[in-house]
Design an enzyme around this catalytic site. Structure first.
Site, PDB file in Angstrom:
ATOM      1  N   TRP A  77       0.829  -1.211   0.000  1.00 60.99           N
ATOM      2  CA  TRP A  77       0.000   0.000   0.000  1.00 60.99           C
ATOM      3  C   TRP A  77       0.860   1.256   0.000  1.00 60.99           C
ATOM      4  CZ3 TRP A  77      -0.310   4.025   3.529  1.00 60.99           C
ATOM      5  CH2 TRP A  77      -1.393   4.890   3.381  1.00 60.99           C
ATOM      6  N   HIS A  78       2.011   1.175   0.683  1.00 68.15           N
ATOM      7  CA  HIS A  78       2.864   2.349   0.785  1.00 68.15           C
ATOM      8  C   HIS A  78       3.532   2.699  -0.536  1.00 68.15           C
ATOM      9  CE1 HIS A  78       2.492   1.730   5.145  1.00 68.15           C
ATOM     10  NE2 HIS A  78       2.857   2.997   5.256  1.00 68.15           N
ATOM     11  N   GLY A  79       3.798   1.730  -1.367  1.00 65.43           N
ATOM     12  CA  GLY A  79       4.464   2.065  -2.613  1.00 65.43           C
ATOM     13  C   GLY A  79       4.658   0.857  -3.504  1.00 65.43           C
ATOM     14  N   PHE A 100       2.794   8.417  -1.483  1.00 68.91           N
ATOM     15  CA  PHE A 100       1.992   7.204  -1.342  1.00 68.91           C
ATOM     16  C   PHE A 100       0.541   7.447  -1.730  1.00 68.91           C
ATOM     17  CE2 PHE A 100       5.167   6.741   2.258  1.00 68.91           C
ATOM     18  CZ  PHE A 100       6.109   6.183   1.415  1.00 68.91           C
TER      19      PHE A 100
END
Length: 494
Positions: A323-325, A494
């Site tokens: 989800w962060h990257g 993000f």
């Protein structure tokens, strides 16, 4: 437009004046104005992506109402799938298309195919508002929330500018009831919001941005620096990302307070944690609780066997990392934290822990070591850089680079050495920037003070004599000592 820019301060002043005058007595006027201001705020980044925000809003508003009117469980689930496909489809395309294409490229080319490239621009905040709208439809599907009948309120819930681009991830159960009425103006709440906004600005501009100067230099040429310098850079990054993100959260929460709304707390001094589970109860709380409620528990949580619980933890944390990257390092960061939680859960029983590890200080030291090693993956642009950092941290005596080739560090850096061979530890640059060491010391002191009764003083209560002095000093410091140039918030990517 960024919270730390002068343009935003002008924008915020206009919003506050209009919201508390023209919109002071009429909810529709107030919410309509705040919605227009929020879309203007988002369009300031890139007006083309306002359409994505509008699509997500309209789809989830009407899907929730259709689910509420359906009596058939299959139809309700079908409408939920529509919401999931639209929101996750947009997120997957804009954020992960190139990542999965690059991952599959060797296989495609080995089969004789050709994998082209597509220049996909990542919309600011798409990860945050996607999770926010999904929580609404999922809660309606579960029967925990009745769908709102006001498209205006729901559109403002999705696009409300304080939390739009980098959180906190606010649940509909928290914000929609507040938007259903005009808040009462309270001086104490306005003061508290201003103080939190100011503290967030100090965290971001005076601490995080200063630490970033050291972090960026060292991570751009890890092989040039001594082990001590790299350790300082890694600790500095732990401070940078904490003060950068918690600073943004404080500013968002403070702005919402100044407008009369309350957001949930997003950070509770995570570096005081003595277990990995406690760390995640203190770090990015709105994301960790979202992953718990909408991913971990639906997977089965801890209700099944030990293996099933460990599997659920690994899946949740891996997807949290993704989800962060869209990069391998973020996936590995999620796996790292997942593995740490699994090991901790397995060894949780006190009888299985050696007596020395039961010490609070030792447990804190172990947690911080795990967290710091995870931040190496989070900060590194690629796997090679991460391995170079680990090598400098734990095996500084190695004389071979990651790619197997020796390097003349003294020639590359142009720095004076002690005459030791090319990759000897004393031939590397020992860089101990005083300002960075000062900011690290401030981080340690701030966390330590928060464990004492003095933490009330840090909130600067309005009736305290020192609050005015501290406020004036913070404003003066921001005007005088802010670094030159503008550095975006870390979580904007993000």
């Amino acid at each position: 437009m960024n919270f730390a820019q002068a343009e935003f301060l002008i924008f915020l002043c206009v919003v506050l004046v209009v919201a508390w005058t023209a919109g002071a007595n009429d909810r529709r006027i107030r919410n309509g104005f705040l919605l227009a201001a929020s879309y203007y705020f988002y369009a300031y980044w890139d007006y083309r992506f306002c359409g994505l925000l509008l699509i997500s809003t309209l789809v989830d508003f009407f899907v929730a109402r259709r689910m509420s009117s359906c009596t058939s469980p299959h139809r309700r689930k079908g409408w939920l799938i529509v919401s999931l496909m639209v929101n996750l489809g947009m997120l997957g395309f804009f954020k992960y298309f190139n990542f999965f294409l690059d991952t599959a490229r060797p296989l495609i080319e080995s089969l004789g195919g050709h994998a082209g490239t597509l220049n996909v621009i990542l919309p600011v905040g798409i990860s945050f508002f996607t999770f926010q709208t999904l929580s609404y439809t999922i809660d309606v599907y579960r029967g925990k929330l009745r769908p709102t009948s006001s498209l205006l309120d729901f559109a403002l819930y999705v696009a409300f500018f304080p939390q739009l681009v980098a959180g906190p991830i606010v649940r509909a159960t928290n914000l929609l009831p507040q938007l259903a009425e005009v808040p009462e103006f309270r001086r104490r709440m306005m003061y508290g919001g201003f103080q939190q906004l100011l503290r967030g600005a100090v965290k971001k501009i005076l601490i995080a941005d200063r630490l970033a100067e050291t972090v960026d230099v060292v991570f751009a040429g890890v092989e040039l620096y001594s082990s001590v310098s790299v350790w300082i850079a890694v600790i500095a990054y732990a401070g940078q990302i904490y003060y950068d993100f918690s600073g943004y959260s404080d500013m968002a929460i403070g702005i919402a307070k100044m407008l009369g709304y309350r957001f949930p707390v997003n950070f509770r001094h995570p570096y005081l944690a003595t277990s990995m589970s406690e760390f995640w109860r203190r770090w990015h709380i709105t994301l960790s609780t979202w992953l718990r409620d909408y991913l971990y528990i639906p997977l089965g949580g801890s209700r099944g066997s030990s293996f099933a619980t460990q599997r659920n933890l690994m899946i949740t944390m891996t997807l949290g990392g993704l989800w962060h990257g869209a990069a391998v390092t973020y996936v590995l960061w999620g796996l790292w934290h997942g593995a740490a939680l699994v090991i901790e859960r397995y060894r949780r029983a006190a009888s299985r822990l050696p007596r020395v590890i039961r010490s609070r200080v030792v447990r804190w030291f172990l947690v911080m070591t795990v967290v710091l090693m995870g931040w190496v993956l989070f900060r590194s642009p690629d796997w090679t850089t991460a391995m170079q950092v680990y090598q400098r941290l734990w095996m500084p005596w190695l004389s071979v680079a990651i790619d197997g080739s020796a390097m003349d560090v003294s020639a590359m850096s142009g720095a004076a050495t002690d005459g030791v061979g090319a990759l000897g530890e004393t031939a590397r640059i020992v860089w101990l920037p005083p300002l960075t060491l000062l900011m690290i010391a401030i981080m340690v002191i701030e966390h330590a003070v928060w464990t004492t009764r003095l933490r009330r003083c840090m909130r600067l209560p309005p009736d305290a004599w020192y609050s005015g002095v501290a406020t004036a000093m913070m404003i003066w410091s921001l005007l005088l000592y802010a670094p030159r140039g503008f550095r975006p918030f870390v979580y904007f990517q993000f």
